[in-house]
Enzyme design. Structure first.
Site, PDB file in Angstrom:
ATOM      1  N   LYS A  36       2.178  -3.452   6.422  1.00 26.68           N
ATOM      2  CA  LYS A  36       2.650  -3.602   4.721  1.00 26.68           C
ATOM      3  C   LYS A  36       4.101  -3.491   4.813  1.00 26.68           C
ATOM      4  O   LYS A  36       4.732  -4.318   4.198  1.00 26.68           O
ATOM      5  CB  LYS A  36       1.165  -2.459   4.438  1.00 26.68           C
ATOM      6  CG  LYS A  36       0.308  -2.675   4.572  1.00 26.68           C
ATOM      7  CD  LYS A  36       0.280  -3.839   3.195  1.00 26.68           C
ATOM      8  CE  LYS A  36      -1.956  -4.446   3.403  1.00 26.68           C
ATOM      9  NZ  LYS A  36      -1.671  -5.638   2.415  1.00 26.68           N
ATOM     10  N   TYR A  91      -1.908  -1.090  10.653  1.00 26.19           N
ATOM     11  CA  TYR A  91      -2.424  -0.905   9.469  1.00 26.19           C
ATOM     12  C   TYR A  91      -1.557  -1.356   8.221  1.00 26.19           C
ATOM     13  O   TYR A  91      -0.670  -2.210   7.134  1.00 26.19           O
ATOM     14  CB  TYR A  91      -4.015  -0.762   8.677  1.00 26.19           C
ATOM     15  CG  TYR A  91      -3.644  -1.353   7.319  1.00 26.19           C
ATOM     16  CD1 TYR A  91      -3.805  -2.374   6.580  1.00 26.19           C
ATOM     17  CD2 TYR A  91      -3.367  -0.512   6.982  1.00 26.19           C
ATOM     18  CE1 TYR A  91      -4.561  -2.610   5.698  1.00 26.19           C
ATOM     19  CE2 TYR A  91      -3.551  -0.147   4.785  1.00 26.19           C
ATOM     20  CZ  TYR A  91      -4.377  -1.134   4.712  1.00 26.19           C
ATOM     21  OH  TYR A  91      -4.032  -1.590   2.810  1.00 26.19           O
ATOM     22  N   SER A 105       0.915  -1.246   0.007  1.00 28.82           N
ATOM     23  CA  SER A 105       0.546   0.020   0.409  1.00 28.82           C
ATOM     24  C   SER A 105       0.933   1.624   0.381  1.00 28.82           C
ATOM     25  O   SER A 105       1.568   1.185   0.806  1.00 28.82           O
ATOM     26  CB  SER A 105      -1.239   0.241   0.939  1.00 28.82           C
ATOM     27  OG  SER A 105      -1.557   1.798   1.626  1.00 28.82           O
TER      28      SER A 105
HETATM   29  N1  UFG Z   1     -13.319  11.046   3.865  1.00 23.38           N
HETATM   30  C1  UFG Z   1     -14.340  11.688   3.475  1.00 23.38           C
HETATM   31  N2  UFG Z   1     -15.458  10.737   4.490  1.00 23.38           N
HETATM   32  C2  UFG Z   1     -15.657   9.402   4.176  1.00 23.38           C
HETATM   33  C3  UFG Z   1     -14.658   8.012   3.819  1.00 23.38           C
HETATM   34  C4  UFG Z   1     -13.019   9.484   3.374  1.00 23.38           C
HETATM   35  O1  UFG Z   1     -14.187  12.827   3.533  1.00 23.38           O
HETATM   36  O2  UFG Z   1     -16.578   9.113   4.929  1.00 23.38           O
HETATM   37  C5  UFG Z   1     -12.072  11.202   2.269  1.00 23.38           C
HETATM   38  C6  UFG Z   1     -11.355  11.070   3.421  1.00 23.38           C
HETATM   39  O3  UFG Z   1     -10.947  12.395   4.533  1.00 23.38           O
HETATM   40  C7  UFG Z   1      -9.184  11.073   2.509  1.00 23.38           C
HETATM   41  C8  UFG Z   1     -10.280  10.923   1.229  1.00 23.38           C
HETATM   42  O4  UFG Z   1     -11.763  11.002   1.702  1.00 23.38           O
HETATM   43  O5  UFG Z   1      -9.090  12.426   2.225  1.00 23.38           O
HETATM   44  C9  UFG Z   1      -9.879   9.340   0.850  1.00 23.38           C
HETATM   45  O6  UFG Z   1     -10.252   8.167   1.917  1.00 23.38           O
HETATM   46  P1  UFG Z   1     -10.616   6.531   2.331  1.00 23.38           P
HETATM   47  O7  UFG Z   1     -10.526   6.488   3.636  1.00 23.38           O
HETATM   48  O8  UFG Z   1     -10.867   5.997   0.673  1.00 23.38           O
HETATM   49  O9  UFG Z   1      -8.986   6.127   1.443  1.00 23.38           O
HETATM   50  P2  UFG Z   1      -7.284   6.539   2.832  1.00 23.38           P
HETATM   51  O10 UFG Z   1      -6.291   7.020   1.529  1.00 23.38           O
HETATM   52  O11 UFG Z   1      -7.553   7.154   4.007  1.00 23.38           O
HETATM   53  O12 UFG Z   1      -7.083   4.798   2.466  1.00 23.38           O
HETATM   54  C10 UFG Z   1      -6.991   4.073   1.607  1.00 23.38           C
HETATM   55  C11 UFG Z   1      -6.780   2.664   1.557  1.00 23.38           C
HETATM   56  C12 UFG Z   1      -5.635   2.570   3.249  1.00 23.38           C
HETATM   57  C13 UFG Z   1      -4.676   2.426   1.887  1.00 23.38           C
HETATM   58  C14 UFG Z   1      -4.166   4.176   1.937  1.00 23.38           C
HETATM   59  C15 UFG Z   1      -3.298   4.289   1.462  1.00 23.38           C
HETATM   60  O13 UFG Z   1      -8.242   2.688   2.617  1.00 23.38           O
HETATM   61  O14 UFG Z   1      -5.538   0.909   3.732  1.00 23.38           O
HETATM   62  O15 UFG Z   1      -5.430   3.991   0.958  1.00 23.38           O
HETATM   63  O16 UFG Z   1      -2.810   4.723   0.353  1.00 23.38           O
HETATM   64  F1  UFG Z   1      -3.876   2.417   3.436  1.00 23.38           F
END
Ligand code: UFG
Length: 349
Positions: free
Chosen positions: A160, A156, A131
């Site tokens: 990785k 998590y 990741s």
């Molecule tokens: N977000 C919201 N509301 C939500 C969910 C997410 O505003 O309900 C925002 C987050 O703040 C972020 C973006 O949407 O700015 C993406 O969030 P995600 O949770 O979809 O993804 P992340 O980038 O936080 O995490 C993902 C994977 C992880 C991994 C990571 C690696 O979920 O498993 O990318 O880059 F580790």
């Protein structure tokens, strides 16, 4: 267990999950036989049915915990496995902070077992599902594979990174028996265009796109956008969203590369599009292509989130001959189509 002498199938651990099921479909499209191992802890047999419908043939499936060494040894032996795409593990950032021991146990345990079994069998090529989270807060964007890794914020992410290190050490000591590709995923979203497989989170979705599709389906009232005061173009977080079908195809390319160029090596590739998109851009695109309103509200930043990162995917393009081809519109359309299709199938039972 039936012994299969003639064909060397690809072992796909975690193959009934969101990403794994899409990889199974792309392996079939590339003419490769696949053996899926999954304990169905965070997946269901519906995905296996979806794979069968899309590909026209039932995948070989073992409901096995990938830490079960005896079972894994037997599967590797029976199917003459040398190629493995390894995804089996737990994936919730939030849960990992509450249950770190379980995350270390499962995520490292599956990898250790796999490496042991492959070493015993005398040969192994491993594609590991890593990741972009291993980059932590990168010093520069776009992020290249040379960026410092290991500055992860949560158990998590550390699993990785530790898995990457373990694979490096074991391959280095294997005297050419093992080789590996570490694929650092950015943000996979979307689904197979048939809608027959997709992301089906249990409970409240942690990630953005499944949350949006559940709002669209009326399962949740509105989306909470975590932070609108980041140093980004519209204040919301920026990520590199990649269509899960493109991501799955990257695994097939990595496997082909490993077979022809990778002997004894460990090579890292980013899988992303190279483009950063904000949360508001995702919401706007989803609304536009699906003609559905997504009510949202700004909420405080989510702890551990960073403002912006996206991939430099040029190494994968150069070496693997792979690049992401599907658009953000495709991702939003396919995610919504899968939500609707899977929901109506679940209702019909
Ligand atoms: N977000 C919201 N509301 C939500 C969910 C997410 O505003 O309900 C925002 C987050 O703040 C972020 C973006 O949407 O700015 C993406 O969030 P995600 O949770 O979809 O993804 P992340 O980038 O936080 O995490 C993902 C994977 C992880 C991994 C990571 C690696 O979920 O498993 O990318 O880059 F580790």
């Amino acid at each position: 267990m039936q012994k299969n002498e003639n064909s060397r199938a690809v072992l796909l651990t975690g193959g009934a999950g969101y990403i794994g099921s899409h990889i199974a479909v792309e392996l079939a499209a590339a003419g490769k036989q696949t053996v899926i191992v999954d304990n169905l802890r965070n997946a269901s047999e519906d995905a296996l049915r979806g794979i069968a419908e899309i590909t026209g043939s039932e995948p070989v499936f073992y409901r096995v915990d990938a830490r079960d060494k005896d079972a894994m040894r037997e599967i590797v032996k029976c199917h003459g496995i040398a190629d493995v795409i390894h995804l089996a593990g737990l994936k919730s950032v939030a849960e990992s902070t509450k249950e770190p021991l379980e995350y270390y146990n499962v995520n490292l345990g599956t990898t250790l077992t796999l490496l042991e079994v492959l070493l015993e069998s005398g040969e192994g090529r491993i594609i590991f599902s890593s990741s972009a989270t291993v980059y932590g807060i990168p010093d520069h964007v776009p992020v290249t594979e040379e960026a410092i890794a290991g500055r992860c914020f949560n158990p998590y992410g550390r699993t990785k990174y530790f898995n990457e290190q373990i694979i490096n050490d074991v391959v280095a000591a294997s005297e050419g028996k093992l080789s590996a590709v570490l694929l650092r995923y950015f943000n996979p979203i979307g689904a197979h265009p048939s809608g027959l497989i997709g992301e089906v989170p249990t409970g409240v979705p942690n990630n953005l796109m499944p949350y949006i599709t559940q709002v669209a389906a009326g399962k949740r009232e509105k989306l909470y956008i975590y932070g609108n005061d980041y140093e980004t173009r519209d204040g919301t977080g920026v990520r590199d969203y990649i269509h899960v079908v493109d991501l799955a195809r990257g695994h097939v390319k990595a496997l082909e590369w490993l077979e022809s160029h990778g002997k004894g090596k460990v090579e890292i590739f980013n899988l992303g599009t190279g483009q950063g998109r904000s949360v508001l851009e995702i919401v706007e695109t989803f609304q536009r292509v699906n003609n559905i309103k997504i009510p949202y509200e700004f909420a405080p930043r989510r702890p551990g989130d960073i403002a912006e990162y996206y991939a430099d995917p040029s190494k994968a393009e150069r070496e693997l001959g792979w690049r992401a081809e599907l658009s953000l519109e495709d991702m939003c359309r396919d995610a919504w189509n899968a939500e609707k299709t899977l929901q109506s199938r679940a209702k019909k039972g």
